[in-house]
Scaffold this motif. Structure first.
Motif, short mmCIF file in Angstrom:
data_model
loop_
_atom_site.label_atom_id
_atom_site.label_comp_id
_atom_site.label_asym_id
_atom_site.label_seq_id
_atom_site.Cartn_x
_atom_site.Cartn_y
_atom_site.Cartn_z
N LYS A 59 10.70 -2.14 -16.87
CA LYS A 59 9.57 -2.10 -17.26
C LYS A 59 9.27 -3.99 -18.25
O LYS A 59 10.38 -4.12 -18.02
CB LYS A 59 9.74 -1.30 -18.54
CG LYS A 59 9.79 0.35 -17.48
CD LYS A 59 9.93 1.30 -18.64
CE LYS A 59 10.23 2.35 -18.14
NZ LYS A 59 10.02 3.46 -19.37
N VAL A 70 9.06 -5.20 -21.47
CA VAL A 70 9.02 -4.40 -23.03
C VAL A 70 8.19 -5.17 -23.67
O VAL A 70 9.17 -6.54 -23.70
CB VAL A 70 10.38 -4.07 -23.18
CG1 VAL A 70 11.11 -3.39 -24.78
CG2 VAL A 70 11.57 -2.79 -22.42
N ASN A 109 4.13 -3.08 -28.07
CA ASN A 109 2.71 -2.24 -26.83
C ASN A 109 4.13 -1.72 -26.23
O ASN A 109 5.22 -1.94 -26.56
CB ASN A 109 2.45 -3.35 -25.71
CG ASN A 109 1.58 -4.46 -26.26
OD1 ASN A 109 0.47 -3.73 -27.10
ND2 ASN A 109 1.20 -5.41 -26.14
N SER A 110 3.77 -0.69 -25.97
CA SER A 110 4.96 0.18 -25.20
C SER A 110 5.37 0.02 -23.55
O SER A 110 4.49 -0.33 -23.46
CB SER A 110 4.12 2.05 -25.44
OG SER A 110 2.75 1.72 -24.31
N ASP A 111 6.50 0.64 -23.78
CA ASP A 111 6.71 -0.28 -21.69
C ASP A 111 5.60 -0.17 -21.16
O ASP A 111 5.21 1.30 -21.29
CB ASP A 111 8.43 0.53 -21.89
CG ASP A 111 9.39 0.00 -22.98
OD1 ASP A 111 9.44 -0.89 -23.63
OD2 ASP A 111 10.44 0.68 -23.12
N GLN A 112 5.75 -1.10 -20.15
CA GLN A 112 4.84 -1.09 -18.82
C GLN A 112 6.41 -0.89 -17.51
O GLN A 112 6.60 -1.89 -17.83
CB GLN A 112 3.75 -1.95 -19.24
CG GLN A 112 2.58 -1.23 -19.74
CD GLN A 112 1.66 -0.54 -20.01
OE1 GLN A 112 1.73 0.11 -18.53
NE2 GLN A 112 1.54 0.41 -20.88
#
Length: 385
Positions: free
Chosen positions: A172, A174, A178-181
């Protein structure tokens, strides 16, 4: 000759001084282009990874300069590993890779942009997930939780905006705000497996030379099985074979070469100009017709025969109307005036006035003055304009 030599000497000295100043003040610039070239030592080349790849894959790595389509068309392979790092491939080459994976091979695809129809068939959509200047790449496996890499120079911000339910997320992106993608995924495809990573920047020289970052790269490739690995790289035949490549690749020799060529051109130019045969000046042929017309005009003016001149002007005008406008000039009546007005688009009053003066010029007994000739000439020129 002495004067010419002095000119050459001054030009040579000035050019040499300029080149010397440029060389002294030249600043080394860093090429930050994301080239992913295995021979490039610039920050975003793959020179370091290329040197470490043999140990990473235990000397079981084979670099192929052909496209996957050409290579697999010519070779039938047992199951193996496939690596593609930020390389533009045609759709037929992608299909060849998918065929090999379907038959049991594994593929590690590290590209920021893959053709949409290919990614759709595999089971994911990639897009921009971040616009931050810095982010961190982490793996989801607990045994790799201490291994990560921080991207602080031009991260692509690419990730997977959509993945099918049966796709496993291995890594991912990080960020603080922002949220993890997901950026590293595993997809079962036929008998084989596809590993897709959307941020190949971590393999470049800039990041691999930082302490500890090599561990993240080792973790990513550890998912591949211990067997023959084929890495499709750029074709090295693009290197210039020009016989002057050594001279042009060396700045000092390159400057000397261009200076020599410039001096040679200047010498040829000045030498040819000095020895060129004198070209004689040829007077252009005079247009005697214009002189003849002027002489005839002056003769008529001296004689004062305005009536004859007016008749000839009218005759010339009527002949022009017959030949160019195809109008019968036998009767200079209202019908003639109407046709002439339609063909020329001129004012009817102007045409009627011109007809009156034409008739006056054709009448051998009419008294013609200089003003009549001038007015007729002006009207007829305006009508035929």
């Amino acid at each position: 000759m002495k004067k010419t030599f002095k000119i050459y000497a001054v030009i040579f000295i000035v050019v040499m001084v300029i080149l010397a100043l440029l060389e002294v003040n030249k600043k080394e610039t860093t090429n930050w282009r994301k080239n992913f070239n295995i021979h490039e030592k610039s920050p975003f080349g793959l020179f370091v990874f290329n040197n470490e790849a043999k140990d990473l894959f235990k000397n079981n790595l084979k670099k192929i300069e052909q496209t996957p389509y050409d290579y697999y068309t010519q070779h039938k392979k047992e199951v193996h590993n496939i690596i593609v790092i930020e390389k533009e491939l045609d759709k037929e080459s992608w299909k060849k890779i998918l065929d090999e994976v379907s038959n049991g091979s594994d593929a590690m695809i590290l590209v920021s942009h893959a053709p949409k129809d290919i990614s759709d068939s595999i089971g994911y959509h990639s897009s921009d997930i971040s616009f931050e200047e810095e982010n961190v790449l982490k793996l989801t496996d607990k045994k790799y939780q201490n291994d990560f890499i921080k991207l602080d120079k031009f991260p692509s911000g690419r990730g997977f905006s959509y993945i099918k339910p049966n796709v496993e997320v291995l890594g991912k992106t990080v960020e603080k705000n922002n949220s993890d993608q997901a950026n590293f995924i595993k997809i079962r495809f036929g008998k084989g497996t596809i590993y897709a990573h959307s941020e190949p920047l971590f393999l470049t020289n800039y990041y691999l030379l930082k302490p500890g970052n090599i561990k993240y790269a080792q973790d990513v490739f550890s998912y591949l099985q211990d067997r023959e690995t084929i890495w499709f790289v750029e074709n090295d035949t693009k290197v210039s074979r020009f016989f002057m490549r050594f001279v042009l690749s060396n700045p000092a020799l390159k400057y000397a070469w261009w200076l020599f060529l410039g001096g040679l051109i200047l010498f040829i130019f000045f030498n040819a100009k000095r020895k060129q045969r004198i070209v004689p000046v040829l007077e252009p042929l005079r247009n005697t017709s214009v002189d003849f017309v002027k002489s005839i005009g002056n003769l008529y003016l001296q004689e004062g025969d305005f009536h004859d001149m007016m008749a000839k002007k009218a005759q010339y005008f009527l002949n022009k109307v017959r030949m160019d406008l195809l109008i019968d000039t036998q009767n200079l009546d209202a019908e003639f005036a109407k046709k002439l007005q339609l063909k020329t688009g001129k004012n009817i009053e102007m045409i009627n006035e011109a007809i009156v003066l034409i008739r006056k010029g054709q009448d051998p007994y009419a008294h013609v003055m200089k003003e009549d000739l001038t007015r007729l000439n002006k009207l007829l020129d305006e009508i035929l304009k």
